[in-house]
Write an enzyme that holds these catalytic residues in place. Structure first.
Site, PDB file in Angstrom:
ATOM      1  N   LYS A  84       0.849  -1.200   0.000  1.00 32.86           N
ATOM      2  CA  LYS A  84       0.000   0.000   0.000  1.00 32.86           C
ATOM      3  C   LYS A  84       0.880   1.244   0.000  1.00 32.86           C
ATOM      4  CE  LYS A  84      -3.768   2.159   2.615  1.00 32.86           C
ATOM      5  NZ  LYS A  84      -4.611   2.069   3.824  1.00 32.86           N
ATOM      6  N   SER A 159      -9.488   2.076   3.021  1.00 30.53           N
ATOM      7  CA  SER A 159      -8.621   2.749   2.081  1.00 30.53           C
ATOM      8  C   SER A 159      -7.626   1.832   1.378  1.00 30.53           C
ATOM      9  CB  SER A 159      -7.856   3.864   2.789  1.00 30.53           C
ATOM     10  OG  SER A 159      -7.026   3.321   3.801  1.00 30.53           O
ATOM     11  N   SER A 183      -9.535  -0.083   7.376  1.00 32.46           N
ATOM     12  CA  SER A 183      -9.007  -0.037   6.005  1.00 32.46           C
ATOM     13  C   SER A 183      -8.342  -1.299   5.479  1.00 32.46           C
ATOM     14  CB  SER A 183      -8.040   1.128   5.856  1.00 32.46           C
ATOM     15  OG  SER A 183      -8.760   2.308   5.661  1.00 32.46           O
TER      16      SER A 183
END
Ligand code: GLN
Length: 490
Positions: A84, A159, A183
């Protein structure tokens, strides 16, 4: 051999260790698949094919050297993964999904990343995320939205939506994510993959670019509890560079003990089955709980009475911490710099241009909640209620070993479905925020589909530092079912 991308992470490591495949072949196979599917999914912000190839070649070289010497192999030698874009990788652009860090190339590795690199991980690239991890759909990324591989008109969640979609589409056997309020778990649920949010303090936050420092944790997404546990155990550990890191040894691996979950007690909190939840989500979660029962777990109805306050508490504390953390992006030290006036002008132009609308909203909310005269009424009060939420979990864990609950009230929604309504987006997080506020671990995994064939997930939350119990239960579930083996047709 089967197409390489269809192997589980565990099988992939086996194939590498048995010499059935080289890291170079494997990495090329993933890069080819990414090239083919990325135009329709957009899971990455930055791809690093050249780096990946050179890391793979180095891994193959190292393997043959170590083999010659009869030395033991690093656990992940030659395994490609995605990361990420909120965790730093030395020398690779790290944007946090924001324009303000468009050209930021960190000179250091996040500790979690470093541990995996030490074990031989190959980096495929940096995955898409809501800007500074603020969001539940990946629509807040400054680099475009990621599409859900199960239905490309839908969001992948957020996210860590890029990571979840990349794993679901088998563009990587595993991907790192972060979870401040859900997330890792919510995108895992929306994309039908397995993901862990560890106990706060278990995995170092060093190099995890801060959003809400008292809530942030680095986690991992893959296809099964077994695969996730392998990576989690390597990422975890005390780190002097993170003052909230906790020096506590790992428990024995949980998946190894999954053949027997008899007598483990599963709490089902009534506050998580409320009006407004999509009926198919509730049905799938209840069916999954029944599977655990069939395997010998004891099901206990419990109450976490302060659950309804988690949303307002989180949306005070997280923006408050964010407003302080994001003060560092001032155009001076790093990141975007806009200048054609004085210093104040430079600050406001850099921030005005660099941050997107959701980040600005959070900074304003947080600054307000922290301002003199309001601090006690908002931030102080929220901290007190946070303690009550934590106490709910402490009490529950006196009676049960894990808490089972839905992850999100609905399955993946349409891109643009929440329009400009931030509150509708925040409501997505009702079931995931409590674990972050309490600091307890949460493991998400798929438990079926809704009528549109979109995945439904369930989470198990556990006592602090007892991730292994979550893995044990989830693996027991995955031995009995095959939802985690389903893949979208792409
Ligand atoms: N959706 C939540 C938020 O926007 C949680 C995000 C996260 O866990 N990073 O704050």
């Amino acid at each position: 051999m089967d197409a390489l991308h269809t192997l589980s992470l565990k099988e992939t490591l086996q194939a590498l260790n048995d010499g059935q495949v080289s890291s170079l072949e494997l990495t090329r196979a993933y890069l080819d698949r990414i090239e083919k599917l990325e135009p329709q999914l957009h899971t990455f912000i930055t791809l690093t094919p050249e780096l990946a190839i050179s890391m793979a070649e180095a891994a193959d070289e190292k393997r043959s050297q170590l083999k010659k010497n009869g030395a033991s192999m690093p656990a992940l030698l030659g395994l490609p993964m995605a990361i990420k874009d909120v965790l730093t990788v030395n020398g690779v652009r790290t944007t946090c999904g924001s324009r303000i860090l468009e050209n930021f190339v960190p000179p250091f590795n996040a500790t979690a990343v470093q541990h995996l690199l030490d074990e031989g991980m190959v980096v495929l690239g940096k995955t898409n995320t809501d800007e500074f991890a603020m969001g539940s759909s990946t629509e807040n990324s400054a680099y475009g939205v990621t599409h859900n591989p199960w239905n490309t008109e839908c969001v992948p969640g957020g996210s860590s939506g890029g990571s979840a979609a990349a794993v679901a589409a088998r563009l990587a056997p595993a991907a790192l994510g972060t979870d401040t309020g859900g997330s890792v778990r919510q995108p895992a649920s929306f994309c039908g993959v397995t993901g862990i949010k560890p106990t706060y303090g278990r995995v170092s936050r060093y190099g995890l670019i801060a959003y809400g420092s008292s809530l942030d944790s680095a986690g991992v997404l893959a296809h099964s509890a077994e695969d996730v546990e392998i990576i989690f155990r390597l990422m975890a550990g005390f780190d002097q560079r993170d003052s909230t890191s906790i020096d506590r040894p790992l428990e024995d691996a949980g998946c190894a003990k999954a053949s027997d979950i008899k007598g483990l007690r599963v709490g089902v909190p009534r506050e998580y089955f409320i009006e407004g939840i999509q009926p198919e989500v509730e049905a799938r979660v209840r069916e999954a709980i029944a599977v655990l029962k069939e395997q010998g777990a004891e099901i206990v109805e419990i109450s976490l009475p302060h659950t309804e306050y988690a949303l307002p508490v989180y949306y005070l504390i997280a923006p408050a911490e964010a407003s302080a953390n994001l003060a560092r992006y001032d155009g001076v030290r790093f990141g975007l710099r806009e200048e054609n006036g004085g210093v104040i002008d430079m600050f406001s132009k850099s921030r005005g241009k660099g941050f997107g609308p959701e980040v600005k909203r959070r900074i304003m909310l947080g600054t307000y909640a922290l301002s003199a005269g309001y601090y006690d009424a908002y931030y102080g009060q929220a901290q007190k209620v946070r303690t009550l939420i934590k106490a709910d979990f402490d009490q529950a864990f006196e009676r049960v070993d894990v808490v089972a609950a839905p992850i999100a009230p609905t399955t993946a929604f349409k891109i643009g479905g929440h329009g400009d309504d931030p509150l509708a987006m925040y409501l997505e997080d009702v079931f995931t925020l409590p674990a972050n506020l309490a600091g307890v671990p949460g493991l998400a995994f798929p438990v079926g589909f809704d009528g549109q064939h979109l995945p439904v997930g369930m989470q198990l939350m556990g006592r602090p530092f007892q991730e292994s119990t979550l893995f044990r239960m989830a693996h027991a579930y995955q031995l009995a079912t095959d939802w985690h083996k389903q893949s979208p047709s792409l």
